[in-house]
Design an enzyme around this catalytic site. Structure first.
Site, PDB file in Angstrom:
ATOM      1  N   GLU A 148      42.275  24.333  46.541  1.00 50.62           N
ATOM      2  CA  GLU A 148      43.642  24.378  47.075  1.00 50.62           C
ATOM      3  C   GLU A 148      44.095  23.053  47.685  1.00 50.62           C
ATOM      4  OE1 GLU A 148      43.700  27.928  49.534  1.00 50.62           O
ATOM      5  OE2 GLU A 148      43.037  29.160  47.868  1.00 50.62           O
ATOM      6  N   ASN A 189      40.030  24.018  41.994  1.00 44.03           N
ATOM      7  CA  ASN A 189      40.469  25.415  41.943  1.00 44.03           C
ATOM      8  C   ASN A 189      41.737  25.579  42.780  1.00 44.03           C
ATOM      9  OD1 ASN A 189      39.860  28.237  41.286  1.00 44.03           O
ATOM     10  ND2 ASN A 189      39.333  28.518  43.442  1.00 44.03           N
ATOM     11  N   HIS A 225      46.063  34.970  41.633  1.00 39.14           N
ATOM     12  CA  HIS A 225      46.465  36.022  42.576  1.00 39.14           C
ATOM     13  C   HIS A 225      47.926  36.339  42.271  1.00 39.14           C
ATOM     14  CE1 HIS A 225      42.843  35.932  44.947  1.00 39.14           C
ATOM     15  NE2 HIS A 225      42.931  34.627  45.074  1.00 39.14           N
ATOM     16  N   GLU A 254      39.989  34.126  40.368  1.00 39.82           N
ATOM     17  CA  GLU A 254      40.187  35.079  41.470  1.00 39.82           C
ATOM     18  C   GLU A 254      41.249  36.125  41.122  1.00 39.82           C
ATOM     19  OE1 GLU A 254      40.849  33.040  45.217  1.00 39.82           O
ATOM     20  OE2 GLU A 254      39.429  31.443  44.721  1.00 39.82           O
ATOM     21  N   ASP A 256      43.701  39.002  40.689  1.00 36.31           N
ATOM     22  CA  ASP A 256      44.085  40.324  41.179  1.00 36.31           C
ATOM     23  C   ASP A 256      45.604  40.435  41.084  1.00 36.31           C
ATOM     24  OD1 ASP A 256      44.773  38.789  43.433  1.00 36.31           O
ATOM     25  OD2 ASP A 256      43.263  39.684  44.743  1.00 36.31           O
TER      26      ASP A 256
END
Ligand code: G3I
Length: 333
Positions: A148, A189, A225, A254, A256
């Site tokens: 990030e 990432n 996400h 990641e 979702d």
């Protein structure tokens, strides 16, 4: 005879096309990609059903919090590897691959790091990477080295690393990680870099420039996400393809999909569609090598804590029953 054979073939074809997308056994058997989940050591230890589904469905694990700097060295010089070691031991026993998460992130950073002056900070970052990547040398398939690093507009996030060490901290982090574990694939990432936008443009330009400089960066991690509230991002497949064209791997790290509560069958269907589109985009590009979800059960998810009113973001419900999204990913490819 010819006619009968043709008719028989046609019947077979119709039957094949009409057959419902059937569940194909565990997810891990239905893809050539690594298929993973974030995992929490405490649940792994305490919940047999959680462990069972994780073991059955996935072939890669990412420690959700156990390898973060704030977990492993909350107090300077005092290391706590208990959670990380437990997950590495589980992976060893069950034959899972491991994605390490994460060596350098501005969040979940120990308090003592924030106050250091530049020269000391640089030494401490270098040591942290050497110690952690070195401890798990040879056991980690891929590391999220820097997590990030960008703002939404593509400028560098003004973290303690950026403001005190300058732009070069990212290249340094990759070099130090490579020295500590030369076989691990090293990734940058981030979230909101699924589609084509200012943040993914900045990530693209950085990776291109690092590769030109010979910095050992091997992959781009796309967190994914997603939320039904914000629509599906534009250009996911193109974005994955352009990263791959730089000569690096891509991983969905990641995934979702948050649902505005309450859950309805329609929302579960949309969630399945979102998951499926990311899955398909990854499978459309050879170098997209991994599809990892951020946890697999709605029983445990970071979402409700951070986004009140949203939830149910995972592939399995609280009772570990597969949801429509699971079936969408697990139909025959
Ligand atoms: O361990 C303490 C516990 O001792 C204490 O009692 C409890 C009280 O709140 O907190 C526990 O720590 C929490 C930790 O998760 C472990 O459960 C932290 O408060 C909580 O902030 C932390 O949240 C994690 C979050 O990162 C931190 O920013 C989430 O579990 C984790 O899913 C989330 O993961 C991040 C990825 O690393 C990077 N990308 C985004 C993703 C979602 O935010």
């Amino acid at each position: 005879m010819r006619t009968r054979l043709a008719a028989g073939t046609a019947v077979l074809l119709v039957l094949t096309l009409a057959a419902p997308a059937s569940a194909a056994g565990p997810l891990k058997h239905n893809t050539t990609r690594w298929v993973g989940s974030a995992v929490a050591a405490q649940h792994l230890a305490a919940e047999a059903d959680y462990r069972k589904v994780l073991t059955r469905e996935f072939d890669s694990v990412t420690p959700e919090n156990e390898m973060k700097w704030g977990t492993v060295e909350a107090v300077r010089g005092q290391y706590d590897w208990s959670g990380a070691d437990a997950i590495v031991a589980y992976a060893g026993k069950t034959g899972k691959s491991i994605r390490g998460h994460t060596l350098l992130w501005h969040s979940q950073l120990p308090d003592w790091v924030g106050g250091l002056e530049a020269a000391e900070l640089r030494g401490v970052v270098r040591e942290h990477i050497a110690v952690e990547a070195g401890r798990f040398r040879g056991k980690i398939r891929a590391w999220d080295v820097v997590n990030e690093a960008f703002n939404e507009d593509g400028t560098r996030r003004q973290t303690v690393f950026q403001t005190k060490l300058g732009d070069g901290y990212i290249a340094d982090a990759f070099r130090w990680a490579h020295a500590a574990d030369p076989k691990a694939k090293l990734y940058i990432n981030d979230y909101n870099v699924e589609g084509l936008n200012a943040k993914s443009d900045a990530t693209y330009e950085l990776v291109k420039s690092l590769r030109r400089q010979g910095v050992p960066i091997h992959g781009v991690g796309i967190q994914a996400h997603l939320s039904l509230m914000y629509g599906f991002p534009e250009g996911v497949r193109e974005n994955i393809a352009r990263f791959a064209a730089l000569g690096v791997d891509v991983a969905i790290t990641e995934a979702d999909v948050r649902i505005p509560l309450p859950v309805t069958p329609e929302k579960l269907a949309s969630q399945a569609d979102y998951f499926g589109r990311v899955w398909d985009a990854c499978h459309a590009v050879k170098r997209c090598v991994e599809f990892t979800t951020w946890g697999f059960t709605d029983r445990h998810s970071w979402v409700p804590d951070v986004f009140p009113g949203e939830g149910a973001a995972c592939l399995f419900d609280e009772n570990l029953r597969p949801k429509p999204a699971y079936h969408r990913l697990n139909r025959h490819r």
